[in-house]
Design an enzyme around this catalytic site. Structure first.
Site, PDB file in Angstrom:
ATOM      1  N   CYS A   1      -2.536   1.529  -1.128  1.00  0.00           N
ATOM      2  CA  CYS A   1      -1.527   0.474  -1.025  1.00  0.00           C
ATOM      3  C   CYS A   1      -1.891  -0.517   0.068  1.00  0.00           C
ATOM      4  O   CYS A   1      -2.088  -0.140   1.227  1.00  0.00           O
ATOM      5  CB  CYS A   1      -0.154   1.085  -0.742  1.00  0.00           C
TER       6      CYS A   1
ATOM      7  N   ARG B   1       1.339  -1.796   3.274  1.00  0.00           N
ATOM      8  CA  ARG B   1       1.934  -0.793   4.156  1.00  0.00           C
ATOM      9  C   ARG B   1       2.470  -1.328   5.476  1.00  0.00           C
ATOM     10  O   ARG B   1       3.073  -0.576   6.248  1.00  0.00           O
ATOM     11  CB  ARG B   1       0.904   0.314   4.435  1.00  0.00           C
TER      12      ARG B   1
ATOM     13  N   TRP C   1       6.965  -4.656  -3.716  1.00  0.00           N
ATOM     14  CA  TRP C   1       6.986  -5.845  -4.558  1.00  0.00           C
ATOM     15  C   TRP C   1       5.575  -6.109  -5.051  1.00  0.00           C
ATOM     16  O   TRP C   1       4.592  -5.558  -4.564  1.00  0.00           O
ATOM     17  CB  TRP C   1       7.534  -7.057  -3.815  1.00  0.00           C
TER      18      TRP C   1
ATOM     19  N   GLU D   1      -1.923  -8.145  -9.352  1.00  0.00           N
ATOM     20  CA  GLU D   1      -1.607  -6.968 -10.158  1.00  0.00           C
ATOM     21  C   GLU D   1      -1.170  -7.378 -11.557  1.00  0.00           C
ATOM     22  O   GLU D   1      -1.461  -6.687 -12.536  1.00  0.00           O
ATOM     23  CB  GLU D   1      -0.499  -6.150  -9.486  1.00  0.00           C
TER      24      GLU D   1
END
Length: 360
Positions: free
Chosen positions: A63, A66, A235, A240
């Site tokens: 991720c 973070r 979000w 992506e």
């Protein structure tokens, strides 16, 4: 033991170390180990659960977002284990996370696995995702949603075979039972129609995407306790959607369509038509979310934020495990500051963590 006492004790000590106001951990460690000895597991306090979920996000090596791990909204729903209750609270999760477009990071933690009593599972990979339908050799919709759509149809779901048809939510209470399925209420599924700031024809493609990427097929493990139903979201980063979900050949595969409308020369890979179409697709995603007032990050900004997180963690004497192949964005990776550096190695034993869920 069903729950590893060493993992439990390590988490309790870390919780008290990182939360100095909680005092010394010794008494709580003794109580936890005694509970494990008597029952095979133990129950987290609400504060332990909340901090453990946040640490799982902090430890998520794939991720890039973070920096905001402390802001995670943790919903303690451990008293719920029925399919109806889980579905109702998943819908509430989407309403809270959607927040009228100002997306909030949320995790909803349902009942944990107990000795001899596995807890319910959410079958869906994400709380919101689009169905795929096979029509001859082609797929209408999202190819990644074909298997779940077929399973839902077998359970009685009636589908319209639209390109962006939201899948129902499937919740399985026990390993020997069929899942229950639930249509998502309209107010839970915030979607953004996609347009382009420079090309009017783009809106005519009829594309859209949902606002809340809530992962629902992973187990949250904290101090040896496993929560197999713990959907969570942040979000979206624009790539992506624009560089993976809509562009990948095994997903919506839209680069050829966009290139055709742009009038690009697609006769050779050397014309870089895919690259040019990809950029315009990503511009459309960022533009559309911004126009709709829905939170989304671009990959340049999010890369800078991630390095701020790395620096903060370093100042606190903590490593930041990171999977380079996931942290570097799929568009213009070499232009982002996360590209030209190494990261702390990924430790697969690091806990708390969100983990691939084991089969029943």
């Amino acid at each position: 033991m069903f729950t590893d006492p060493e993992q439990a004790a390590e988490f309790i000590r870390r919780f008290h170390h990182e939360q100095p106001a909680t005092g010394a951990p010794d008494a709580r460690v003794r109580a936890v180990l005694d509970e494990i000895e008597r029952t095979g597991s133990y129950e987290h306090t609400p504060a332990e659960l909340a901090y453990g979920a946040k640490l799982a996000w902090r430890n998520a090596a794939r991720c890039i977002g973070r920096l905001y791990w402390r802001s995670l909204v943790v919903r303690d729903l451990r008293h719920l284990g029925s399919a109806d209750d889980i579905a109702a609270e998943c819908f509430e999760h989407l309403r809270l996370a959607g927040n009228g477009g100002r997306i909030r990071p949320v995790v909803s933690v349902f009942a944990p696995d107990r000795p001899g009593r596995p807890a319910a599972r959410i079958v869906n990979q994400q709380l919101v995702r689009y169905a795929g339908h096979r029509v001859g050799d082609a797929v209408v919709g999202d190819p990644a949603g074909t298997a779940l759509a077929a399973r839902a149809r077998d359970l009685g779901w009636k589908c319209a075979e639209d390109r962006f048809e939201v899948l129902p939510l499937l919740v399985q209470e026990r390993p020997d039972e069929h899942p229950h399925w639930y249509e998502l209420p309209d107010d839970t599924t915030l979607e953004v129609p996609l347009t382009h700031p420079a090309y009017d024809w783009f809106g005519g493609l009829g594309l859209r995407w949902y606002a809340v990427p809530a992962i629902s097929d992973m187990t949250l493990e904290i101090g040896g306790v496993r929560y197999p139903a713990a959907p969570f979201n942040g979000w979206y980063m624009g790539t992506e959607i624009g560089a993976r979900n809509l562009a990948d050949a095994d997903r919506y595969d839209l680069l050829g369509t966009v290139a055709e409308h742009l009038g690009l020369d697609t006769s050779s890979a050397r014309t870089l038509w895919r690259d040019r179409a990809l950029i315009e697709l990503n511009i459309a995603v960022l533009h559309s979310f911004q126009e709709a007032g829905v939170t989304i990050a671009d990959h340049h900004t999010e890369s800078e934020r991630f390095l701020r997180h790395v620096a903060q963690e370093k100042r606190l004497g903590r490593p930041t495990p990171a999977d380079w192949s996931w942290i570097v964005p799929p568009v213009s990776g070499g232009l982002t500051p996360v590209y030209h550096r190494y990261y702390d190695p990924v430790d697969p034993s690091l806990r708390p963590a969100f983990l691939p869920r084991e089969p029943w």
